[in-house]
Design a protein around this motif. Structure first.
Motif, PDB file in Angstrom:
ATOM      1  N   GLU A 160      34.397  45.468  58.002  1.00 31.52           N
ATOM      2  CA  GLU A 160      34.745  46.856  57.664  1.00 31.52           C
ATOM      3  C   GLU A 160      34.467  47.814  58.806  1.00 31.52           C
ATOM      4  O   GLU A 160      35.015  48.925  58.845  1.00 31.52           O
ATOM      5  CB  GLU A 160      33.959  47.274  56.418  1.00 31.52           C
ATOM      6  N   HIS A 161      33.616  47.392  59.772  1.00 31.93           N
ATOM      7  CA  HIS A 161      33.315  48.235  60.931  1.00 31.93           C
ATOM      8  C   HIS A 161      34.144  47.845  62.154  1.00 31.93           C
ATOM      9  O   HIS A 161      33.885  48.332  63.256  1.00 31.93           O
ATOM     10  CB  HIS A 161      31.834  48.153  61.270  1.00 31.93           C
ATOM     11  N   GLY A 162      35.118  46.953  61.954  1.00 32.88           N
ATOM     12  CA  GLY A 162      36.002  46.589  63.049  1.00 32.88           C
ATOM     13  C   GLY A 162      35.500  45.477  63.948  1.00 32.88           C
ATOM     14  O   GLY A 162      36.106  45.199  64.995  1.00 32.88           O
ATOM     15  N   VAL A 163      34.407  44.813  63.571  1.00 37.13           N
ATOM     16  CA  VAL A 163      33.897  43.702  64.378  1.00 37.13           C
ATOM     17  C   VAL A 163      34.764  42.467  64.135  1.00 37.13           C
ATOM     18  O   VAL A 163      35.057  42.106  62.995  1.00 37.13           O
ATOM     19  CB  VAL A 163      32.429  43.397  64.016  1.00 37.13           C
ATOM     20  N   ARG A 164      35.169  41.807  65.206  1.00 35.19           N
ATOM     21  CA  ARG A 164      36.032  40.633  65.129  1.00 35.19           C
ATOM     22  C   ARG A 164      35.184  39.367  65.246  1.00 35.19           C
ATOM     23  O   ARG A 164      34.439  39.190  66.214  1.00 35.19           O
ATOM     24  CB  ARG A 164      37.086  40.677  66.245  1.00 35.19           C
ATOM     25  N   LEU A 165      35.290  38.475  64.269  1.00 36.86           N
ATOM     26  CA  LEU A 165      34.513  37.242  64.238  1.00 36.86           C
ATOM     27  C   LEU A 165      35.428  36.061  63.927  1.00 36.86           C
ATOM     28  O   LEU A 165      36.460  36.219  63.265  1.00 36.86           O
ATOM     29  CB  LEU A 165      33.408  37.323  63.170  1.00 36.86           C
ATOM     30  N   LEU A 166      35.036  34.885  64.398  1.00 35.14           N
ATOM     31  CA  LEU A 166      35.786  33.658  64.145  1.00 35.14           C
ATOM     32  C   LEU A 166      34.953  32.722  63.276  1.00 35.14           C
ATOM     33  O   LEU A 166      33.735  32.622  63.443  1.00 35.14           O
ATOM     34  CB  LEU A 166      36.138  32.957  65.454  1.00 35.14           C
ATOM     35  N   SER A 167      35.623  32.031  62.366  1.00 35.04           N
ATOM     36  CA  SER A 167      34.925  31.105  61.476  1.00 35.04           C
ATOM     37  C   SER A 167      35.861  29.981  61.087  1.00 35.04           C
ATOM     38  O   SER A 167      37.087  30.127  61.116  1.00 35.04           O
ATOM     39  CB  SER A 167      34.453  31.826  60.210  1.00 35.04           C
ATOM     40  N   GLN A 168      35.276  28.852  60.700  1.00 31.76           N
ATOM     41  CA  GLN A 168      36.096  27.781  60.145  1.00 31.76           C
ATOM     42  C   GLN A 168      36.368  28.070  58.674  1.00 31.76           C
ATOM     43  O   GLN A 168      35.613  28.773  58.004  1.00 31.76           O
ATOM     44  CB  GLN A 168      35.408  26.418  60.286  1.00 31.76           C
ATOM     45  N   SER A 169      37.468  27.532  58.189  1.00 30.44           N
ATOM     46  CA  SER A 169      37.825  27.637  56.777  1.00 30.44           C
ATOM     47  C   SER A 169      38.494  26.343  56.363  1.00 30.44           C
ATOM     48  O   SER A 169      39.269  25.765  57.132  1.00 30.44           O
ATOM     49  CB  SER A 169      38.766  28.815  56.539  1.00 30.44           C
ATOM     50  N   ARG A 170      38.176  25.881  55.156  1.00 29.44           N
ATOM     51  CA  ARG A 170      38.747  24.622  54.678  1.00 29.44           C
ATOM     52  C   ARG A 170      39.979  24.840  53.798  1.00 29.44           C
ATOM     53  O   ARG A 170      40.457  23.919  53.158  1.00 29.44           O
ATOM     54  CB  ARG A 170      37.682  23.833  53.907  1.00 29.44           C
ATOM     55  N   GLN A 171      40.461  26.084  53.752  1.00 27.95           N
ATOM     56  CA  GLN A 171      41.645  26.369  52.937  1.00 27.95           C
ATOM     57  C   GLN A 171      42.427  27.522  53.557  1.00 27.95           C
ATOM     58  O   GLN A 171      41.851  28.381  54.229  1.00 27.95           O
ATOM     59  CB  GLN A 171      41.234  26.744  51.504  1.00 27.95           C
ATOM     60  N   GLU A 205      19.293  43.865  64.096  1.00 29.63           N
ATOM     61  CA  GLU A 205      20.257  44.791  63.532  1.00 29.63           C
ATOM     62  C   GLU A 205      21.417  44.977  64.495  1.00 29.63           C
ATOM     63  O   GLU A 205      21.216  45.175  65.697  1.00 29.63           O
ATOM     64  CB  GLU A 205      19.599  46.142  63.248  1.00 29.63           C
ATOM     65  N   THR A 206      22.635  44.895  63.977  1.00 24.64           N
ATOM     66  CA  THR A 206      23.815  45.096  64.798  1.00 24.64           C
ATOM     67  C   THR A 206      24.060  46.588  64.992  1.00 24.64           C
ATOM     68  O   THR A 206      23.450  47.443  64.334  1.00 24.64           O
ATOM     69  CB  THR A 206      25.058  44.458  64.150  1.00 24.64           C
ATOM     70  N   ALA A 207      24.981  46.902  65.878  1.00 24.86           N
ATOM     71  CA  ALA A 207      25.315  48.310  66.137  1.00 24.86           C
ATOM     72  C   ALA A 207      25.870  48.982  64.889  1.00 24.86           C
ATOM     73  O   ALA A 207      25.790  50.211  64.741  1.00 24.86           O
ATOM     74  CB  ALA A 207      26.324  48.396  67.280  1.00 24.86           C
ATOM     75  N   GLU A 208      26.441  48.205  63.972  1.00 27.43           N
ATOM     76  CA  GLU A 208      27.021  48.758  62.753  1.00 27.43           C
ATOM     77  C   GLU A 208      26.009  48.873  61.626  1.00 27.43           C
ATOM     78  O   GLU A 208      26.332  49.295  60.515  1.00 27.43           O
ATOM     79  CB  GLU A 208      28.200  47.885  62.278  1.00 27.43           C
TER      80      GLU A 208
END
Length: 383
Positions: A271-282, A333-336
């Motif tokens: 919601e704060h615009g941070v871009r993250l990558l993750s695996q997903s099984r679906q 704590e992150t910047a957000e």
């Protein structure tokens, strides 16, 4: 409702000590147990893990015969016990408060069940000596219950049940009243006793550590249904629902939406615009809400930006250290404003990790998992 059928062992030739089919129990409009089906092979340590109110104790009481299900069937060694009285079922139960008789000796407590079962008195002494030796309390028969430690009382309660050679031993959070150190010791002791007697144990707990340490198989229960059944390793590393991912073990959680998907890697925007990558099984539709789960132990912490390429890297501020020896953690704590927990390696330089310092946390996409938000309230149906 869809049928949930969980087989603890895929080998059809394994003889089952306990099997339940579409077992349900309602209290008014509330479904305490909702069409639960599962089977347990002989000699397994099977735990039912879940939060308070999920239905696990109601399920255990139906297995013991203390409550009658509204529908479904319970089979022990292939025979239905649905209409069998509790004292006639080939099961025994260890309660959280043990229910030992304080005015009786250890031997008299163990003999109580033998008398109820009609075992000839001349056989009592040999059976009691044998079971006390197995629970590592030889020579304790004449001691009073109030002369025993908490762990010894636990073993007497188990001995009183196992001397009757039940097909299934039911345990209703028996370690809940013990202090932490004794509870840790008894987890190992219970596992040893289960192997020693080769009796099927069905163990109810809300404590994930108890379930993971002792069990061959664990069922995670939520809102009257089984979300997932598997080995402790499968539940921890391969959760199939968001509830299991959040309940079993510790996790950092991020809410976000799906921006892109390639193979099994999802690009998430918070919601704060941070871009993250993750695996997903679906597969997940673009723009759909998801929850991202990251275990504290997979996150690497460094005082400078990592030279090795990481899929995810955040600059954070140290809030505090939670020192617990080998299980020490750092809260950052992150910047957000998101607070994350990171496991600290034993080689960490604690002096370099002072509160207020800016550091980096990083992890690979394959070390995290994400689930659609809707799966948190809809248990998975497994055929």
């Amino acid at each position: 409702m869809s049928d949930q059928a969980f087989a603890v062992d895929a080998d059809a030739g394994v003889q089952e000590d306990l099997a339940c089919t579409l077992l349900s129990k309602h209290f008014g409009e509330f479904a305490a147990v909702d069409e639960v089906s599962f089977s347990i092979p002989r000699g397994a340590f099977f735990s039912i893990l879940g939060p308070s109110g999920c239905g696990k104790t109601t399920l255990l009481r139906m297995l013991a015969g203390f409550q009658q299900p509204d529908s479904g069937d319970i089979l022990i060694k292939g025979s239905s016990v649905l209409h069998t009285a509790p004292n006639k079922r080939p099961v025994n139960m260890v309660f959280q408060h043990l229910a030992l008789f304080p005015t009786m000796s250890v031997a008299e407590n163990i003999a109580y069940g033998l008398k109820r079962k009609g075992v000839p008195k001349r056989e009592h002494a040999a059976l009691i000596d044998e079971v006390l030796a197995k629970v590592q309390l030889p020579g304790y028969g004449d001691k009073r219950i109030d002369q025993l430690s908490g762990g010894q009382k636990q073993r007497v309660a188990i001995a009183r049940c196992l001397v009757l050679n039940p097909a299934v031993l039911l345990l209703d959070e028996p370690l809940g009243a013990l202090d932490l150190k004794l509870r840790e010791q008894m987890k190992i002791e219970l596992k040893r006793l289960q192997r020693e007697f080769n009796t099927t144990f069905v163990y109810i707990t809300h404590d994930q550590s108890e379930a993971l340490v002792m069990s061959d198989q664990v069922a995670v229960m939520n809102k009257g249904r089984f979300e997932q059944v598997g080995t402790p390793q499968e539940l921890y590393y391969q959760p199939k629902t968001a509830f299991v991912a959040g309940f079993v073990g510790d996790s950092n959680q991020y809410a976000g939406t799906v921006q892109a998907q390639s193979d099994q890697i999802i690009t998430i925007v918070t919601e704060h615009g941070v871009r993250l990558l993750s695996q997903s099984r679906q597969p997940m539709p673009l723009g759909s809400p998801i929850t991202l789960f990251i275990r504290p132990e997979v996150m690497q912490i460094s005082t400078s930006r990592p030279e090795a390429e990481q899929d995810n890297c955040l600059q954070v501020t140290i809030l505090r250290m939670l020192f617990d020896g080998a299980r020490s953690q750092l809260q950052v704590e992150t910047a957000e404003g998101a607070v994350l927990t990171v496991a600290l390696p034993q080689t960490a330089d604690f002096h370099a990790l002072e509160p207020g310092r800016s550091v980096y946390v990083s992890w690979q996409a394959g070390q995290s998992l994400c689930f659609p938000v809707s799966t948190e309230t809809q248990p998975e149906s497994v055929q």
